[in-house]
Write a protein that holds these residues in place. Structure first.
Motif, mmCIF file in Angstrom:
data_model
loop_
_atom_site.group_PDB
_atom_site.id
_atom_site.type_symbol
_atom_site.label_atom_id
_atom_site.label_comp_id
_atom_site.label_asym_id
_atom_site.label_seq_id
_atom_site.Cartn_x
_atom_site.Cartn_y
_atom_site.Cartn_z
ATOM 1 N N PRO A 1 44.499 35.543 -20.257
ATOM 2 C CA PRO A 1 44.123 36.957 -20.431
ATOM 3 C C PRO A 1 45.088 37.754 -21.301
ATOM 4 N N HIS A 2 46.279 37.263 -21.493
ATOM 5 C CA HIS A 2 47.289 37.979 -22.279
ATOM 6 C C HIS A 2 47.357 37.462 -23.723
ATOM 7 N N CYS A 3 46.428 36.585 -24.106
ATOM 8 C CA CYS A 3 46.505 35.913 -25.411
ATOM 9 C C CYS A 3 45.403 36.394 -26.348
ATOM 10 N N ASP A 4 45.671 36.204 -27.634
ATOM 11 C CA ASP A 4 44.616 36.440 -28.623
ATOM 12 C C ASP A 4 43.740 35.194 -28.710
ATOM 13 N N ALA A 5 42.744 35.223 -29.583
ATOM 14 C CA ALA A 5 41.768 34.130 -29.664
ATOM 15 C C ALA A 5 42.427 32.813 -30.072
ATOM 16 N N ARG A 6 43.412 32.888 -30.965
ATOM 17 C CA ARG A 6 44.059 31.662 -31.429
ATOM 18 C C ARG A 6 44.815 30.981 -30.299
ATOM 19 N N ASP A 7 45.607 31.746 -29.533
ATOM 20 C CA ASP A 7 46.364 31.159 -28.435
ATOM 21 C C ASP A 7 45.441 30.654 -27.329
ATOM 22 N N GLN A 8 44.344 31.337 -27.099
ATOM 23 C CA GLN A 8 43.386 30.870 -26.097
ATOM 24 C C GLN A 8 42.796 29.519 -26.509
ATOM 25 N N GLU B 1 44.453 19.364 -34.590
ATOM 26 C CA GLU B 1 43.889 20.239 -35.618
ATOM 27 C C GLU B 1 43.305 21.502 -35.014
ATOM 28 N N ARG B 2 43.423 22.586 -35.747
ATOM 29 C CA ARG B 2 42.747 23.819 -35.375
ATOM 30 C C ARG B 2 41.276 23.702 -35.737
ATOM 31 N N PRO B 3 40.389 24.326 -34.970
ATOM 32 C CA PRO B 3 38.946 24.195 -35.240
ATOM 33 C C PRO B 3 38.545 24.644 -36.633
ATOM 34 N N GLN B 4 39.260 25.609 -37.188
ATOM 35 C CA GLN B 4 38.903 26.127 -38.512
ATOM 36 C C GLN B 4 40.154 26.188 -39.369
ATOM 37 N N ALA B 5 40.153 25.459 -40.478
ATOM 38 C CA ALA B 5 41.323 25.417 -41.340
ATOM 39 C C ALA B 5 41.469 26.717 -42.117
#
Length: 841
Positions: free
Chosen positions: A654-661, A695-699
């Motif tokens: 709950p304390h994170c942005d979308a990337r950290d989530q 890998e991150r979902p979106q480069a």
């Protein structure tokens, strides 16, 4: 495309119309459509009626294998579309069938889709795994075995090294370590053994048991001979004071048997060279007086005997350590029922030397009649040993009508690659493998592709200028080397050969705008290389930010030579607000949320270490402040590691942005996979998370990676900020003497300093020299791969230096032949094309 290439292609098409596809080797330069060529060949084979299971296409990455399959299916689907006449005509040209009916395309598409589970388009690793599963008893594989990943391989290696240390008696270990290090004291036993294993084990395991014992020792002269030599040197009366001093120093060292100082003395090297040339021995510019030949000969013989004896002892110790390690690591993997890809390759290579092809066909559920090999220059000798029986059979296109039905079917062989892109020597790839195909596959036809469908004419012009003009650099000047012991001679040969054999590249997209700039950073007076690199990085980061802001949609590839540089550049760019990603992914610890989960776990693993407790309690996640080490330990014990990580992640999310989530979700999935074969300690899990790339979902549009990781990729713009490294790199730990590319080495030795090569017998001098030549060639290939990743723009940054320095930057500068000295700082040395190229698209 030259006339011979056109003739070869025409004859290949005629052969296709006759129902016969000759063995073919395609040398495809970067961006020239090798995947197009390979898929065309596969489609030709399928149109001739070959069953899907009889065709095998191999490549080195899953991405490349998927791209080949996609192209085949999409090409057929488009050609079968009644409203897409252009696609049908394009396919007709691709496969050389001018009257190919649309219905045939649809029929083949249905056939391939219905048999897609039998299509063999795979990586070499996947193929070798399938072969291993077909011969489990012959290869002595453990029951229900599984493949390890790179992290587990490290853990197993560390356990095996610990077992090696505990297995040996202290006196035995001390003796072996002394021999390994030539009597020098090492700070860490584990580090010394790890360097031996990582440096020499994979190649050594392919050799015979006595491979480390084949370096001949030389008997030292008798004491009487050495005593006489001491007297002769000491009482010599040359007119030059410097020579008298030098002879006295050598006499003292020989009398006291301090041979280490003699070995590296310049006069010893002068003596060896003079004897090879039949000239008098010199010290500096002065000729030594008569009467010293016998004394100098005894001195040289003593130094040679000392050097080769130490090297031989070091080799024997290395072989013994590796033998002990091999037994232990094999037992560990057998008991854990695990194998690495290298283990499979080595076992298959030994087994396939006497394979019966009919047995292979039965075990693989069908014969392989058509073999297609992609990126062939990266194939290792062990892999070629496995592929060679398949290649020879598929290349034998003669059909005996009296043979059985299985042996009477048409067959074909095809491989594609580029020796200029052979950059995987560190993992076993050998560019000379192309030569092995020419020699070992009868009737193979070689053609070239040098028209780039990727890059702009500006990029191609720079590629031609740089690599055709490499001989302008002083490194290419030949040196007098009668004994074949001068490293510079082999380096010069590598540069000259690369330049003279480099084909002219042509851009297909003649109107595509482009831009190239080669720039030096402000000069850093400090000798530290890190500061000079930082100056280049600063320039590169400014250029990346400017490009990203001016054209956010373009792809920017930032290519380096080292992983450390990747980490530094990612940190710099992220700190300046640039969204950046790394090829192959980053470890999940690039997220602060993941670091917090790991701290909570380490808190229970090491409750006495206050760092982890402090991190948890000082975080913004109030739900974690009351979590204790005992509580986390209880969760792990009661619910398992994966559920504990999920619970901790739920507190933090709950304390994170979308990337950290997203990173927390990936951490949970990684933990679930880890639990299947988890070591007992939480710290092992934490270490895995810190090392495993995900890998991150979106480069992002800006991607930072090593040149090796960029292989097969392309970018609108390429930035090269790390061009100041050595051409030959670090000296290896070991060297192999291999008679041919495809066979195991016949002997192994530890590396010897280049100033001592003259002590070696000719075959070892040649082996050492060819290794140096190969290292420079591989570095040139690395530069070629880096430059040719660019579609439209190329930005190169280097620190100013003397023009004769042996670096990629100085070679590029010499090839471009700019009017400014390479020592000029803070200067754009070369510029070509439109700086606003991205606005002209």
């Amino acid at each position: 495309m030259n006339q011979s290439t056109m003739t070869n292609e025409a004859s290949a098409q005629d052969a296709f119309h006759d129902g016969h596809l000759p063995p073919m080797l395609v040398r495809a330069s970067a961006g020239t459509g090798k995947t197009y060529r390979l898929t065309a060949r596969m489609l030709q084979i399928f149109f001739q009626g070959a069953a899907p299971q009889t065709v095998l296409a191999t490549t080195f990455t899953r991405k490349a294998a998927g791209e080949i399959l996609d192209r085949i299916l999409i090409t057929l689907a488009d050609a079968a579309d009644p409203e897409n006449d252009a696609a049908l005509e394009s396919l007709r040209q691709q496969v050389g069938l001018e009257t190919l009916p649309r219905a045939t395309c649809l029929q083949l598409l249905k056939k391939l889709v219905a048999n897609i589970h039998r299509l063999r388009i795979c990586t070499l690793d996947s193929l070798f795994t399938q072969l291993a599963k077909s011969f489990p008893f012959e290869l002595n594989l453990p029951p229900a075995w599984r493949l390890t990943d790179e992290i587990e391989e490290v853990w197993l290696r560390e356990r095996a090294i610990d077992s090696v240390i505990s297995t040996l008696k202290p006196t035995e270990l001390s003796t072996l370590l002394s021999m390994l290090s030539k009597g020098e004291t090492k700070r860490s036993i584990v580090r010394e053994l790890d360097s031996v294993v990582t440096g020499a084990y994979q190649l050594s395991r392919r050799c015979a048991d006595d491979a480390w014992q084949l370096l001949d020792r030389v008997t030292e002269p008798d004491n009487a001979v050495l005593t006489q030599a001491v007297a002769t040197l000491r009482f010599a009366e040359p007119p030059q004071k410097s020579i008298r001093k030098k002879l006295g120093e050598l006499a003292d060292a020989l009398e006291q048997r301090e041979l280490d100082s003699i070995v590296s003395d310049r006069l010893i090297q002068n003596y060896a060279k003079a004897k090879a040339l039949g000239e008098p021995v010199k010290f500096g510019r002065s000729v030594l007086p008569d009467g010293l030949d016998d004394a100098l000969g005894a001195l040289y013989a003593a130094a040679r005997s000392h050097t080769l004896t130490l090297l031989s002892l070091q080799n024997e110790a290395t072989g013994e350590i590796l033998g002990i390690y091999d037994g232990i690591i094999s037992q560990l993997k057998q008991s854990a029922r695990t194998l690495g890809f290298d283990d499979i390759t080595i076992r298959l290579a030994a087994f396939f030397s006497s394979i019966d092809y009919k047995s292979l066909s039965r075990r693989m559920d069908g014969a392989i009649d058509h073999l297609l090999l992609d990126e062939f220059q990266d194939t290792s000798p062990a892999q070629w040993q496995v592929l060679r029986p398949l290649a020879r059979r598929s290349a034998d296109t003669t059909i005996d009508q009296s043979a059985s039905a299985e042996d009477a079917v048409p067959r074909s062989f095809f491989c594609v690659g580029d020796t200029k892109q052979a950059i995987y020597g560190w993992r076993g790839g050998v560019a000379e493998i192309f030569g092995a195909v020419d020699q070992e596959i009868p009737g193979v036809r070689a053609i070239e592709q040098n028209t780039s469908y990727r890059s702009s004419p500006v990029i191609m012009e720079v590629v031609n200028r740089v690599f055709k003009n490499l001989t302008r650099h002083p490194i290419a000047d030949p040196t007098e080397d009668p004994m074949g012991t001068d490293k510079a001679t082999y380096e010069a040969s590598a540069v000259r050969n690369f330049a003279t054999s480099f084909p002219t590249h042509v851009a297909f997209k003649e109107s595509l705008p482009g831009y190239v700039r080669f720039e030096t950073s402000p000069k850093v007076a400090a000798p530290k290389a890190a500061l000079k690199t930082a100056a280049c990085f600063d320039l590169a980061v400014k250029q990346i930010i400017a490009l990203n802001e001016a054209a956010p949609d373009i792809s920017i590839g930032v290519l380096t030579r080292t992983n450390r540089a990747v980490a530094n550049l990612i940190f710099l760019l992220q700190s300046l607000g640039v969204d950046v990603s790394q090829e192959g992914g980053n470890p999940l610890v690039d997220s602060a949320a993941v670091e917090l989960v790991l701290s909570a776990l380490m808190m229970c693993e090491h409750p006495g270490d206050g760092r982890w407790r402090y991190h948890v309690e000082s975080s913004v996640v109030s739900d974690l402040h009351s979590v204790t080490a005992d509580q986390v330990r209880s969760w792990v014990s009661d619910f398992g590691l994966a559920r504990t990580v999920r619970r901790l992640s739920a507190m933090i999310a709950p304390h994170c942005d979308a990337r950290d989530q997203q990173r927390l979700k990936q951490l949970t999935q990684l933990t679930i996979n880890y639990e299947n074969n988890a070591p007992p300690r939480i710290r092992d899990y934490v270490r895995m998370v810190r090392e495993k790339r995900v890998e991150r979902p979106q480069a992002a549009s800006v991607r930072v990676m090593t040149v090796h990781q960029s292989k097969g990729l392309e970018f609108d713009a390429v930035v090269l900020p790390e061009l100041d490294g050595s051409l030959s790199g670090q000296s290896p730990l070991y060297l192999a003497d291999a008679p041919t590319v495809g066979d195991p080495p016949r002997a192994m030795t530890r590396f010897l300093n280049k100033d001592s090569w003259h002590f070696l017998e000719p075959r070892w001098r040649k082996a050492f020299g060819h290794h140096s030549q190969a290292k420079v060639t591989e570095t040139l290939c690395l530069m070629y791969v880096a430059i040719t990743r660019a579609r439209q723009a190329l930005y190169m940054f280097a620190h100013p230096a003397k023009p004769e320095t042996k670096t990629l930057a100085s070679l590029i500068h010499a090839g471009l032949a700019t009017e400014h000295s390479f020592a000029d700082p803070d200067l754009v040395h070369y510029e070509l094309g439109r700086a606003d190229w991205y606005q002209a698209n």
